[in-house]
Design an enzyme around this catalytic site. Structure first.
Site, PDB file in Angstrom:
ATOM      1  N   GLU A 100      30.445  31.989  42.329  1.00 54.36           N
ATOM      2  CA  GLU A 100      31.480  32.235  43.343  1.00 54.36           C
ATOM      3  C   GLU A 100      31.078  31.791  44.749  1.00 54.36           C
ATOM      4  OE1 GLU A 100      33.396  36.043  42.957  1.00 54.36           O
ATOM      5  OE2 GLU A 100      34.342  35.874  44.927  1.00 54.36           O
ATOM      6  N   SER A 125      36.879  31.590  36.833  1.00 58.85           N
ATOM      7  CA  SER A 125      35.665  31.738  37.639  1.00 58.85           C
ATOM      8  C   SER A 125      34.412  31.860  36.767  1.00 58.85           C
ATOM      9  CB  SER A 125      35.804  32.980  38.518  1.00 58.85           C
ATOM     10  OG  SER A 125      34.572  33.275  39.096  1.00 58.85           O
ATOM     11  N   ASN A 185      29.515  41.053  40.819  1.00 57.40           N
ATOM     12  CA  ASN A 185      30.951  40.937  40.517  1.00 57.40           C
ATOM     13  C   ASN A 185      31.145  40.728  39.018  1.00 57.40           C
ATOM     14  OD1 ASN A 185      31.600  41.210  43.167  1.00 57.40           O
ATOM     15  ND2 ASN A 185      32.537  39.208  43.419  1.00 57.40           N
ATOM     16  N   HIS A 191      43.909  39.883  44.762  1.00 52.04           N
ATOM     17  CA  HIS A 191      44.442  40.204  43.430  1.00 52.04           C
ATOM     18  C   HIS A 191      45.680  41.065  43.636  1.00 52.04           C
ATOM     19  CE1 HIS A 191      44.825  41.444  39.305  1.00 52.04           C
ATOM     20  NE2 HIS A 191      43.851  40.616  38.967  1.00 52.04           N
ATOM     21  N   ARG A 207      42.712  29.976  42.902  1.00 51.51           N
ATOM     22  CA  ARG A 207      42.050  29.956  41.593  1.00 51.51           C
ATOM     23  C   ARG A 207      42.971  30.461  40.488  1.00 51.51           C
ATOM     24  NH1 ARG A 207      38.934  33.934  38.569  1.00 51.51           N
ATOM     25  NH2 ARG A 207      39.480  35.416  40.207  1.00 51.51           N
ATOM     26  N   ARG A 247      48.696  34.098  41.023  1.00 54.08           N
ATOM     27  CA  ARG A 247      48.345  35.235  41.870  1.00 54.08           C
ATOM     28  C   ARG A 247      48.807  35.166  43.308  1.00 54.08           C
ATOM     29  NH1 ARG A 247      42.338  36.352  39.949  1.00 54.08           N
ATOM     30  NH2 ARG A 247      43.152  36.996  37.940  1.00 54.08           N
ATOM     31  N   HIS A 289      39.861  39.729  46.402  1.00 53.87           N
ATOM     32  CA  HIS A 289      39.299  39.652  45.054  1.00 53.87           C
ATOM     33  C   HIS A 289      38.295  38.514  44.892  1.00 53.87           C
ATOM     34  CE1 HIS A 289      39.294  40.258  40.739  1.00 53.87           C
ATOM     35  NE2 HIS A 289      39.727  39.032  40.511  1.00 53.87           N
ATOM     36  N   GLU A 309      47.158  35.131  30.958  1.00 51.47           N
ATOM     37  CA  GLU A 309      47.225  35.701  32.308  1.00 51.47           C
ATOM     38  C   GLU A 309      48.089  34.811  33.187  1.00 51.47           C
ATOM     39  OE1 GLU A 309      43.095  36.099  33.434  1.00 51.47           O
ATOM     40  OE2 GLU A 309      42.941  38.037  32.459  1.00 51.47           O
ATOM     41  N   TYR A 324      32.009  43.580  36.631  1.00 51.11           N
ATOM     42  CA  TYR A 324      33.319  44.245  36.694  1.00 51.11           C
ATOM     43  C   TYR A 324      34.464  43.360  36.200  1.00 51.11           C
ATOM     44  CZ  TYR A 324      30.520  47.512  39.223  1.00 51.11           C
ATOM     45  OH  TYR A 324      29.520  48.400  39.550  1.00 51.11           O
ATOM     46  N   ALA A 325      34.150  42.134  35.768  1.00 52.01           N
ATOM     47  CA  ALA A 325      35.225  41.232  35.311  1.00 52.01           C
ATOM     48  C   ALA A 325      35.932  41.872  34.123  1.00 52.01           C
ATOM     49  CB  ALA A 325      34.655  39.878  34.945  1.00 52.01           C
TER      50      ALA A 325
END
Ligand code: FAD
Ligand code: SIN
Length: 519
Positions: free
Chosen positions: A373, A389, A41, A241, A384, A288, A349, A113, A44-45
């Protein structure tokens, strides 16, 4: 055949690599990973890593944002530890070669964010995870005390159960002696005996049928610990997400980072109407859980399969500079974000719950740590906060390293551990049984245990999953072990834990939303 090592690390994402790099100062490390070494994972962050970095910001503000996003059920002590120690850990990442973007004045270009009251996200364009994974792997590969085994799949951890003792969840002193590892290069199952074992296996996105996670995310670590009678908690808090790219031809789903909304992009219905302000004063930049639920509600009301993210008004040059990967991806699908809006849909997600650990990353099983995670430290509470993370992973990799290194000199290898017993098993005759069951689990979880839940849906999911569980256990017992059947077993187990924990929590809170109508 059995192999001995001081530290056995399972997983090569940010958590496993960070731990391995430090632990190598105190002993020999074996790091096993089920795919190629960089697949995770972490790779791909996009958005980045949150840290208090400039004088406008403060630890207090970041603590408050984390607890607000988590609906107040975070462990405040853990939140303070993560946010205060995180600053040093991010500096270490930079020292070992991670490049975060800077602005024209030479200062770090901090993004914002959802749920953050300040600009505090360090990032490398929109491929932050790739850069972190690159820099950590680079150092790990040069370290003579670390051996990486790619394509090695951890099946189960070894405990007293494998020595013939009866172990239940009431057993007070369960010990971890290492793990059984399937070497996919030759098909052998190896017994790896370790003084310290570290679970760093990441998320469980593939319990659902749409996820931003790569295919490795099947919740293996969580399932292994649960089978070994260790404690797992907070599994009802599954994060969706809000904005994955709508493209039914693609699985996993491609993420459209939240940082784009931080840059000014606005969510709209297919009719072109802004809708987030109806749900939250923070609009498209609300936390989120709120945004994902609002999109879900709008889609249910309109019957549409997606909503839009409108970037057409944004500064083109700045956008392409900050989000080159997303820009390229959109173009390949014929979407120029300055001409057309981007179709987006929520996707699984992140798992906020996981293997229960204390402030040193210790699980309820002796000599077994869990980080990243797959672990539940209490940082995230019911939801979260974006970009917390990666931060949590480096903070707890460090804490677990310090604690485990102090314990190491007092630990001996367990003797007389039997090798894997494959007696009476045969190769699977029909792969269709495995692939079909996997699809069924993913459908059940997405349809009944998604963004909005009800008692009736959870009960239906539980009953359906029980049938698949029984069928698969029967198949597992007579089948030669393979990665496919183990992953299926693990997603069934994790699905069961999500449903069980969701059934226990009657109230709606954070990511666990039980009422039928959006308030
Ligand atoms: P991972 O990076 O997933 O690594 C797990 C490793 O374990 C992998 O190497 C895997 O192959 C291995 N493994 C798993 N099971 C086994 C097994 N049985 N045997 C052997 N090996 C095994 N978080 C942020 O903070 N900021 C962001 O911007 C951000 N963006 C994201 C974007 C995307 C698309 C995704 C999917 C996640 C994002 N996240 C982000 C979340 C974050 O990336 C992850 O939570 C974090 O990287 C997890 O790191 P990890 O080391 O715990 O696990
Ligand atoms: C994103 O870039 O939107 C993902 C950030 C995260 O998951 O923390």
């Amino acid at each position: 055949m059995s192999i001995n090592t001081d530290f056995l690390v399972i997983g090569s994402g940010i958590a496993g690599l960070s731990f391995a790099l430090k632990a190598a100062n105190n002993g020999k490390v074996i790091l096993v990973t089920k795919s190629t070494r960089d697949e995770s994972n972490t790779k791909y962050a996009q958005g980045g890593i949150a840290a208090v970095w400039n004088e406008n910001d403060s630890i207090e503000k970041h603590v408050e944002d984390t607890i607000t996003a988590g609906a107040g059920i975070n462990d405040e002590k853990i939140v303070r530890i993560t946010i205060s120690e995180g600053i040093e850990r991010v500096k270490e990442l930079i020292e070992l070669g991670t490049r975060f973007d800077k602005n024209n004045s030479g200062e770090y270009d901090l993004a914002k964010e959802g749920g953050h009251s300040e600009h505090r996200i360090l990032h490398h364009k929109d491929v932050t995870g790739y850069e972190i994974e690159r820099s950590l792997l680079d150092k790990v590969l040069k370290n003579p005390n670390i051996t990486i085994y790619d394509h090695h799949f951890a099946i189960d951890i070894i405990t007293q159960h494998h020595l013939g003792e009866i172990v239940t969840s009431q057993t007070s002193n369960i010990n971890c002696y290492g793990a059984y590892i399937l070497n996919n290069l030759n098909g052998h199952i190896e017994t790896v005996l370790s003084k310290i074992t570290v679970m760093a296996t990441g998320g469980a996105g593939h319990v659902y049928n749409t996820t931003t996670n790569p295919v490795i995310a099947t919740g293996d670590g969580i399932a292994m610990v649960y089978r070994a009678k260790g404690m797992v908690k907070d599994m009802e808090f599954i994060q969706f997400h809000p904005t994955s790219l709508f493209n039914s031809a693609e699985n996993p789903s491609f993420l459209i980072t939240e940082a784009i909304r931080g840059f000014g992009a606005v969510l709209k219905t297919q009719k072109g109407e802004e809708f987030m302000s109806k749900y939250d004063s923070r609009g498209s930049l609300a936390p989120r859980d709120i945004v994902a639920r609002a999109i879900d509600n709008e889609m249910k009301m309109s019957g549409d399969d997606f909503v839009y993210l409108d970037c057409r008004h944004l500064d083109r040059k700045g956008f392409i500079e900050h989000f080159p990967n997303i820009y390229e991806k959109c173009l390949t699908l014929g979407i120029d974000p300055f001409i057309k809006m981007i179709p987006v849909v929520p996707a699984q997600h992140y798992v906020c719950g996981g293997i229960a650990v204390n402030e040193n990353g210790e699980s309820s099983i002796n000599k077994l740590y869990a980080i990243g995670e797959c672990a539940c430290t209490g940082l995230h509470g019911a939801n979260r906060l974006a970009s917390n993370s990666l931060l949590e992973a480096i903070v707890f990799a460090n804490r677990a390293y310090l604690h485990a290194s102090a314990a190491l000199p007092h630990i001996n290898f367990q003797e007389k551990v039997p090798n894997w017993n494959a007696e009476g098993t045969e190769h699977a005759e029909e792969m269709i049984l495995i692939t079909q069951s996997k699809k069924e689990v993913q459908q059940i979880m997405s349809n009944y245990v998604g963004i909005v839940r009800s008692e009736l849906r959870l009960k239906r999911a539980f009953d359906r999953l029980e049938i698949i569980y029984k069928e698969n256990e029967a198949l597992y017992d007579k089948t030669t072990v393979s990665q496919n059947i183990c992953e299926l077993r693990n997603i069934i187990c994790v699905g069961y834990l999500i449903i069980k924990h969701a059934m226990r929590r009657k109230e709606s809170i954070g990511l666990h939303y039980m009422v039928k109508k959006f308030k």
